[in-house]
Design a protein around this motif. Sequence first.
Motif, PDB file in Angstrom:
ATOM      1  N   SER A 280      72.066 -37.309 -36.530  1.00 58.28           N
ATOM      2  CA  SER A 280      72.284 -38.120 -35.324  1.00 58.28           C
ATOM      3  C   SER A 280      72.056 -37.316 -34.045  1.00 58.28           C
ATOM      4  O   SER A 280      72.881 -37.306 -33.142  1.00 58.28           O
ATOM      5  N   LEU A 281      70.921 -36.657 -33.974  1.00 57.87           N
ATOM      6  CA  LEU A 281      70.587 -35.857 -32.802  1.00 57.87           C
ATOM      7  C   LEU A 281      70.159 -36.738 -31.643  1.00 57.87           C
ATOM      8  O   LEU A 281      69.643 -37.836 -31.834  1.00 57.87           O
ATOM      9  N   VAL A 282      70.339 -36.211 -30.454  1.00 51.07           N
ATOM     10  CA  VAL A 282      69.793 -36.847 -29.261  1.00 51.07           C
ATOM     11  C   VAL A 282      68.332 -36.426 -29.116  1.00 51.07           C
ATOM     12  O   VAL A 282      67.441 -37.267 -29.008  1.00 51.07           O
ATOM     13  N   LEU A 283      68.083 -35.110 -29.140  1.00 50.14           N
ATOM     14  CA  LEU A 283      66.732 -34.565 -28.996  1.00 50.14           C
ATOM     15  C   LEU A 283      66.594 -33.310 -29.857  1.00 50.14           C
ATOM     16  O   LEU A 283      67.587 -32.624 -30.121  1.00 50.14           O
ATOM     17  N   ALA A 284      65.367 -33.002 -30.244  1.00 48.82           N
ATOM     18  CA  ALA A 284      65.089 -31.780 -30.996  1.00 48.82           C
ATOM     19  C   ALA A 284      63.679 -31.311 -30.668  1.00 48.82           C
ATOM     20  O   ALA A 284      62.796 -32.123 -30.416  1.00 48.82           O
ATOM     21  N   ALA A 285      63.497 -29.998 -30.676  1.00 50.44           N
ATOM     22  CA  ALA A 285      62.169 -29.433 -30.435  1.00 50.44           C
ATOM     23  C   ALA A 285      62.077 -28.087 -31.138  1.00 50.44           C
ATOM     24  O   ALA A 285      63.087 -27.414 -31.352  1.00 50.44           O
ATOM     25  N   ALA A 286      60.853 -27.726 -31.492  1.00 50.86           N
ATOM     26  CA  ALA A 286      60.601 -26.418 -32.091  1.00 50.86           C
ATOM     27  C   ALA A 286      59.210 -25.968 -31.676  1.00 50.86           C
ATOM     28  O   ALA A 286      58.297 -26.782 -31.550  1.00 50.86           O
ATOM     29  N   VAL A 287      59.078 -24.665 -31.462  1.00 47.98           N
ATOM     30  CA  VAL A 287      57.795 -24.065 -31.108  1.00 47.98           C
ATOM     31  C   VAL A 287      57.641 -22.803 -31.938  1.00 47.98           C
ATOM     32  O   VAL A 287      58.566 -21.985 -32.002  1.00 47.98           O
ATOM     33  N   HIS A 288      56.485 -22.643 -32.578  1.00 50.14           N
ATOM     34  CA  HIS A 288      56.207 -21.443 -33.373  1.00 50.14           C
ATOM     35  C   HIS A 288      54.967 -20.766 -32.823  1.00 50.14           C
ATOM     36  O   HIS A 288      54.000 -21.429 -32.454  1.00 50.14           O
ATOM     37  N   ARG A 289      54.997 -19.458 -32.768  1.00 50.39           N
ATOM     38  CA  ARG A 289      53.861 -18.681 -32.286  1.00 50.39           C
ATOM     39  C   ARG A 289      52.792 -18.550 -33.360  1.00 50.39           C
ATOM     40  O   ARG A 289      53.060 -18.633 -34.549  1.00 50.39           O
ATOM     41  N   HIS A 290      51.572 -18.286 -32.909  1.00 49.72           N
ATOM     42  CA  HIS A 290      50.525 -17.782 -33.787  1.00 49.72           C
ATOM     43  C   HIS A 290      49.839 -16.650 -33.061  1.00 49.72           C
ATOM     44  O   HIS A 290      49.976 -16.494 -31.849  1.00 49.72           O
ATOM     45  N   GLY A 291      49.165 -15.809 -33.814  1.00 48.66           N
ATOM     46  CA  GLY A 291      48.541 -14.634 -33.229  1.00 48.66           C
ATOM     47  C   GLY A 291      49.384 -13.394 -33.443  1.00 48.66           C
ATOM     48  O   GLY A 291      50.317 -13.381 -34.247  1.00 48.66           O
ATOM     49  N   LEU A 292      49.045 -12.335 -32.710  1.00 45.61           N
ATOM     50  CA  LEU A 292      49.684 -11.032 -32.847  1.00 45.61           C
ATOM     51  C   LEU A 292      50.894 -10.932 -31.920  1.00 45.61           C
ATOM     52  O   LEU A 292      50.788 -11.200 -30.728  1.00 45.61           O
ATOM     53  N   LEU A 293      52.037 -10.532 -32.481  1.00 45.51           N
ATOM     54  CA  LEU A 293      53.283 -10.410 -31.720  1.00 45.51           C
ATOM     55  C   LEU A 293      53.819  -8.991 -31.807  1.00 45.51           C
ATOM     56  O   LEU A 293      53.707  -8.335 -32.846  1.00 45.51           O
ATOM     57  N   GLU A 294      54.431  -8.552 -30.727  1.00 45.05           N
ATOM     58  CA  GLU A 294      55.037  -7.226 -30.639  1.00 45.05           C
ATOM     59  C   GLU A 294      56.524  -7.301 -30.995  1.00 45.05           C
ATOM     60  O   GLU A 294      57.111  -8.390 -31.031  1.00 45.05           O
ATOM     61  N   LEU A 295      57.127  -6.151 -31.223  1.00 44.15           N
ATOM     62  CA  LEU A 295      58.562  -6.077 -31.508  1.00 44.15           C
ATOM     63  C   LEU A 295      59.363  -6.767 -30.412  1.00 44.15           C
ATOM     64  O   LEU A 295      59.016  -6.673 -29.231  1.00 44.15           O
ATOM     65  N   THR A 296      60.397  -7.455 -30.793  1.00 42.73           N
ATOM     66  CA  THR A 296      61.352  -8.210 -29.960  1.00 42.73           C
ATOM     67  C   THR A 296      60.803  -9.518 -29.398  1.00 42.73           C
ATOM     68  O   THR A 296      61.556 -10.281 -28.810  1.00 42.73           O
ATOM     69  N   GLU A 297      59.513  -9.791 -29.574  1.00 37.59           N
ATOM     70  CA  GLU A 297      58.979 -11.065 -29.086  1.00 37.59           C
ATOM     71  C   GLU A 297      59.529 -12.218 -29.914  1.00 37.59           C
ATOM     72  O   GLU A 297      59.643 -12.113 -31.138  1.00 37.59           O
ATOM     73  N   PRO A 298      59.838 -13.356 -29.274  1.00 39.63           N
ATOM     74  CA  PRO A 298      60.229 -14.536 -30.040  1.00 39.63           C
ATOM     75  C   PRO A 298      59.044 -15.087 -30.826  1.00 39.63           C
ATOM     76  O   PRO A 298      57.976 -15.301 -30.274  1.00 39.63           O
ATOM     77  N   ALA A 299      59.262 -15.304 -32.124  1.00 34.70           N
ATOM     78  CA  ALA A 299      58.237 -15.882 -32.983  1.00 34.70           C
ATOM     79  C   ALA A 299      58.435 -17.377 -33.144  1.00 34.70           C
ATOM     80  O   ALA A 299      57.485 -18.110 -33.382  1.00 34.70           O
ATOM     81  N   VAL A 300      59.683 -17.829 -33.016  1.00 34.90           N
ATOM     82  CA  VAL A 300      59.991 -19.242 -33.184  1.00 34.90           C
ATOM     83  C   VAL A 300      61.231 -19.590 -32.366  1.00 34.90           C
ATOM     84  O   VAL A 300      62.157 -18.785 -32.242  1.00 34.90           O
ATOM     85  N   LEU A 301      61.201 -20.789 -31.785  1.00 35.30           N
ATOM     86  CA  LEU A 301      62.368 -21.364 -31.113  1.00 35.30           C
ATOM     87  C   LEU A 301      62.643 -22.726 -31.731  1.00 35.30           C
ATOM     88  O   LEU A 301      61.719 -23.505 -31.950  1.00 35.30           O
ATOM     89  N   VAL A 302      63.904 -22.992 -32.000  1.00 32.92           N
ATOM     90  CA  VAL A 302      64.339 -24.313 -32.451  1.00 32.92           C
ATOM     91  C   VAL A 302      65.516 -24.695 -31.584  1.00 32.92           C
ATOM     92  O   VAL A 302      66.486 -23.935 -31.475  1.00 32.92           O
ATOM     93  N   GLY A 303      65.439 -25.859 -30.951  1.00 32.11           N
ATOM     94  CA  GLY A 303      66.548 -26.330 -30.121  1.00 32.11           C
ATOM     95  C   GLY A 303      66.897 -27.764 -30.450  1.00 32.11           C
ATOM     96  O   GLY A 303      66.021 -28.562 -30.769  1.00 32.11           O
ATOM     97  N   VAL A 304      68.188 -28.047 -30.399  1.00 30.81           N
ATOM     98  CA  VAL A 304      68.653 -29.409 -30.629  1.00 30.81           C
ATOM     99  C   VAL A 304      69.775 -29.735 -29.661  1.00 30.81           C
ATOM    100  O   VAL A 304      70.549 -28.868 -29.257  1.00 30.81           O
ATOM    101  N   SER A 305      69.847 -30.998 -29.291  1.00 35.77           N
ATOM    102  CA  SER A 305      70.987 -31.488 -28.523  1.00 35.77           C
ATOM    103  C   SER A 305      71.555 -32.694 -29.262  1.00 35.77           C
ATOM    104  O   SER A 305      70.827 -33.468 -29.878  1.00 35.77           O
ATOM    105  N   SER A 306      72.881 -32.788 -29.208  1.00 30.89           N
ATOM    106  CA  SER A 306      73.569 -33.873 -29.898  1.00 30.89           C
ATOM    107  C   SER A 306      74.865 -34.170 -29.163  1.00 30.89           C
ATOM    108  O   SER A 306      75.271 -33.432 -28.263  1.00 30.89           O
ATOM    109  N   ALA A 307      75.513 -35.236 -29.564  1.00 31.39           N
ATOM    110  CA  ALA A 307      76.783 -35.587 -28.949  1.00 31.39           C
ATOM    111  C   ALA A 307      77.851 -34.545 -29.255  1.00 31.39           C
ATOM    112  O   ALA A 307      78.701 -34.259 -28.408  1.00 31.39           O
ATOM    113  N   HIS A 308      77.804 -33.942 -30.448  1.00 37.88           N
ATOM    114  CA  HIS A 308      78.855 -33.026 -30.894  1.00 37.88           C
ATOM    115  C   HIS A 308      78.266 -31.744 -31.470  1.00 37.88           C
ATOM    116  O   HIS A 308      77.179 -31.747 -32.036  1.00 37.88           O
TER     117      HIS A 308
END
Length: 147
Positions: A79-107
């Motif tokens: 029962s989410l209000v909103l959800a999103a996810a973004v994943h990288r492609h290509g070459l990434l360095e140490l500490t770089e975010p490779a994936v973000l997942v976010g959700v908003s809900s009532a609780h």
Amino acid sequence: MNAAPFSTGYFAISSESLNRKALRASLQDVSAGAFVLFEGWVRDHNEGRKVLQLEYEVYEPLAVQEGNAILQEAKDKFSLVLAAAVHRHGLLELTEPAVLVGVSSAHRDAAFDACRYIIDEVKARLPIWKKEHYADGSSDWVNCRIK
């Protein structure tokens, strides 16, 4: 970033650095009382080996389609209000975010559970392959398995 919207958010693949502030802003809604963000980073080790970089390859059309299906499943199940996810492609360095997942809900319980569900399903179902580049000059594809 190539984002494909679904009814309550989006899944995207990006060759650019990931922007957690933009993702958070896209998930704000007056009906939501909770927001959870998962951020997966490039770390410096795996299975006893020193990692210098990660490289992701993605079959984007299928990844976006399946990513949106996962988000819709999470919306329906938690029962989410909103959800999103973004994943990288290509070459990434140490500490770089490779994936973000976010959700908003009532609780908060739904937000935490949905965020975990989404990242677990993304890792299990999407055609995204990871290659580690090691300090000894070698590299190897990891977690590549045929189902």
